[in-house]
Design a protein around this motif. Structure first.
Motif, mmCIF file in Angstrom:
data_model
loop_
_atom_site.group_PDB
_atom_site.id
_atom_site.type_symbol
_atom_site.label_atom_id
_atom_site.label_comp_id
_atom_site.label_asym_id
_atom_site.label_seq_id
_atom_site.Cartn_x
_atom_site.Cartn_y
_atom_site.Cartn_z
ATOM 1 N N UNK A 1 0.850 -1.179 0.000
ATOM 2 C CA UNK A 1 0.000 0.000 0.000
ATOM 3 C C UNK A 1 0.889 1.232 0.000
ATOM 4 N N UNK A 2 0.646 2.145 -0.967
ATOM 5 C CA UNK A 2 1.478 3.351 -1.113
ATOM 6 C C UNK A 2 0.650 4.567 -0.726
ATOM 7 N N UNK A 3 1.169 5.399 0.174
ATOM 8 C CA UNK A 3 0.379 6.509 0.694
ATOM 9 C C UNK A 3 1.086 7.848 0.472
ATOM 10 N N UNK A 4 0.244 8.874 0.260
ATOM 11 C CA UNK A 4 0.684 10.252 0.130
ATOM 12 C C UNK A 4 0.113 11.066 1.296
ATOM 13 N N UNK A 5 0.317 12.373 1.267
ATOM 14 C CA UNK A 5 -0.062 13.189 2.416
ATOM 15 C C UNK A 5 -1.563 13.158 2.683
ATOM 16 N N UNK A 6 -2.386 13.249 1.640
ATOM 17 C CA UNK A 6 -3.833 13.260 1.855
ATOM 18 C C UNK A 6 -4.317 11.946 2.470
ATOM 19 N N UNK A 7 -3.670 10.844 2.098
ATOM 20 C CA UNK A 7 -4.095 9.536 2.591
ATOM 21 C C UNK A 7 -4.020 9.439 4.114
ATOM 22 N N UNK A 8 -2.997 10.062 4.703
ATOM 23 C CA UNK A 8 -2.829 9.922 6.153
ATOM 24 C C UNK A 8 -3.718 10.892 6.922
ATOM 25 N N UNK A 9 -4.407 11.788 6.208
ATOM 26 C CA UNK A 9 -5.329 12.727 6.849
ATOM 27 C C UNK A 9 -6.783 12.322 6.648
ATOM 28 N N UNK A 10 -7.019 11.285 5.866
ATOM 29 C CA UNK A 10 -8.368 10.781 5.615
ATOM 30 C C UNK A 10 -8.675 9.614 6.557
ATOM 31 N N UNK A 11 -9.947 9.414 6.912
ATOM 32 C CA UNK A 11 -10.283 8.356 7.875
ATOM 33 C C UNK A 11 -10.141 6.938 7.346
ATOM 34 N N UNK A 12 -10.040 6.776 6.013
ATOM 35 C CA UNK A 12 -10.011 5.413 5.474
ATOM 36 C C UNK A 12 -8.796 4.629 5.958
ATOM 37 N N UNK A 13 -7.746 5.322 6.366
ATOM 38 C CA UNK A 13 -6.542 4.631 6.823
ATOM 39 C C UNK A 13 -6.859 3.702 8.012
ATOM 40 N N UNK A 14 -7.875 4.073 8.782
ATOM 41 C CA UNK A 14 -8.247 3.273 9.946
ATOM 42 C C UNK A 14 -9.134 2.075 9.569
ATOM 43 N N UNK A 15 -9.543 2.009 8.316
ATOM 44 C CA UNK A 15 -10.445 0.940 7.888
ATOM 45 C C UNK A 15 -9.727 -0.176 7.136
ATOM 46 N N UNK A 16 -8.433 -0.044 6.981
ATOM 47 C CA UNK A 16 -7.655 -1.048 6.255
ATOM 48 C C UNK A 16 -7.487 -2.307 7.120
ATOM 49 N N UNK A 17 -7.617 -3.450 6.494
ATOM 50 C CA UNK A 17 -7.309 -4.712 7.178
ATOM 51 C C UNK A 17 -5.796 -4.925 7.030
ATOM 52 N N UNK A 18 -5.034 -4.414 7.996
ATOM 53 C CA UNK A 18 -3.580 -4.363 7.860
ATOM 54 C C UNK A 18 -2.938 -5.744 7.812
ATOM 55 N N UNK B 1 10.493 25.598 -19.502
ATOM 56 C CA UNK B 1 11.609 26.282 -20.171
ATOM 57 C C UNK B 1 11.505 27.782 -19.899
ATOM 58 N N UNK B 2 12.566 28.352 -19.421
ATOM 59 C CA UNK B 2 12.554 29.778 -19.144
ATOM 60 C C UNK B 2 12.053 30.150 -17.767
ATOM 61 N N UNK B 3 11.843 29.163 -16.890
ATOM 62 C CA UNK B 3 11.415 29.428 -15.519
ATOM 63 C C UNK B 3 12.616 29.252 -14.590
ATOM 64 N N UNK B 4 13.047 30.316 -13.977
ATOM 65 C CA UNK B 4 14.289 30.287 -13.215
ATOM 66 C C UNK B 4 14.156 29.886 -11.766
ATOM 67 N N UNK B 5 12.961 30.052 -11.204
ATOM 68 C CA UNK B 5 12.737 29.722 -9.799
ATOM 69 C C UNK B 5 11.422 28.958 -9.689
ATOM 70 N N UNK B 6 11.417 27.868 -8.926
ATOM 71 C CA UNK B 6 10.187 27.101 -8.727
ATOM 72 C C UNK B 6 9.760 27.255 -7.271
ATOM 73 N N UNK B 7 8.494 27.593 -7.071
ATOM 74 C CA UNK B 7 7.969 27.907 -5.749
ATOM 75 C C UNK B 7 7.126 26.750 -5.218
ATOM 76 N N UNK B 8 7.382 26.358 -3.979
ATOM 77 C CA UNK B 8 6.519 25.435 -3.245
ATOM 78 C C UNK B 8 6.035 26.164 -2.001
ATOM 79 N N UNK B 9 4.868 26.771 -2.108
ATOM 80 C CA UNK B 9 4.292 27.507 -0.974
ATOM 81 C C UNK B 9 3.228 26.676 -0.273
ATOM 82 N N UNK B 10 3.242 25.381 -0.513
ATOM 83 C CA UNK B 10 2.195 24.476 -0.032
ATOM 84 C C UNK B 10 2.109 24.412 1.488
ATOM 85 N N UNK B 11 0.894 24.155 1.971
ATOM 86 C CA UNK B 11 0.691 23.903 3.396
ATOM 87 C C UNK B 11 1.131 22.498 3.767
ATOM 88 N N UNK B 12 0.987 21.581 2.824
ATOM 89 C CA UNK B 12 1.477 20.222 3.040
ATOM 90 C C UNK B 12 1.808 19.602 1.692
#
Length: 256
Positions: free
Chosen positions: A1-18, A150-161
């Motif tokens: 099972x592969x998880x990203x940030x949204x996955x660990x904030x959703x309730x379904x994680x508690x419903x998995x038969x680990x 192409x032609x973009x000198x700076x990349x911004x990550x202003x994300x909350x998560x």
């Protein structure tokens, strides 16, 4: 099972038969820590691995342009969690020094992404103000992101998560110098610093992030300085995110 940030904030994680899961793969260390924290002291959890995304080599071939050192970019920007207001304020701050600064926004507009609340209205209103309006370059959803990097000198990550922020890393491989917020939702769990090279992440309290981000950009705004930083960034991506090693680690988990 592969998880990203949204996955660990959703309730379904508690419903998995680990007991039926052989391995849990988190794409970033903060995601793994949050997952273990919310799942608690379970006795049926499988082994947990932190393995990032596989980076395609074609991003390193993106060319640059003469005006790259005056252009910021955000990829897949149109969601509240990406906090594009921060990027708009950063653009405004830079244009106080030089009106040549521009911001390219690649991907679905926030107004078309199901974000219809107060925040979406704030973004639209801020984007329409005189100090930034004519400096915005809107690129709709596209399958050829590389052509627009192409032609973009700076990349911004202003994300909350973020879990990994693949779009940021791809833009860095294309030569964009990263300007990264320490993803405040996950900051106490390591944040961006536990995923990305340390010097990509802007220091200081989150409330002053725009000021600190502007300082980082302006420190590399000279064309010669930016060229050196861009080349160093590409090298960092190769060293920090080796595709062959990532594939080997994924195979070692999936093909046992």
């Amino acid at each position: 099972l592969r998880v990203h940030s949204l996955d660990v904030l959703d309730p379904w994680l508690h419903l998995v038969r680990w007991a039926s899961v052989d391995a849990l793969v988190a794409v970033g260390a903060p995601v793994a820590r949050v997952a273990l924290g919310v799942l608690g002291a379970r006795t049926d959890l499988p082994p947990v691995h932190v393995i990032g995304h596989v980076l395609d080599g074609h991003w390193f071939d993106v060319p640059t342009t003469d005006d790259a050192h005056r252009r910021l970019v955000m990829v897949k920007w149109g969601r509240r969690v990406k906090d594009p207001l921060k990027a708009l304020e950063l653009l405004a701050r830079l244009r106080e020094h030089d009106p040549a600064w521009r911001l390219r926004l690649i991907g679905q507009d926030i107004a078309d992404a199901g974000e219809n609340g107060t925040y979406a209205r704030q973004v639209a209103e801020r984007a329409a103000q005189d100090d930034v309006r004519d400096a915005l370059e809107l690129v709709p959803q596209t399958d050829d992101v590389a052509a627009h990097l192409a032609g973009c000198g700076f990349v911004v990550s202003s994300s909350r998560r973020e879990s990994f922020h693949l779009g940021l890393v791809e833009a860095a491989a294309a030569g964009g110098v990263p300007v990264v917020r320490n993803w405040p939702v996950f900051a106490r769990r390591g944040g961006a610093r536990d995923v990305l090279p340390d010097d990509w992440v802007v220091d200081g309290p989150d409330a002053r992030w725009v000021d600190a981000a502007a300082e980082r950009v302006l420190a590399h705004a000279d064309r010669t300085t930016w060229e050196a930083a861009s080349a160093a960034t590409r090298a960092q991506v190769r060293d920090h995110f080796p595709a062959d090693e990532t594939l080997r680690r994924l195979a070692s988990v999936a093909l046992v």
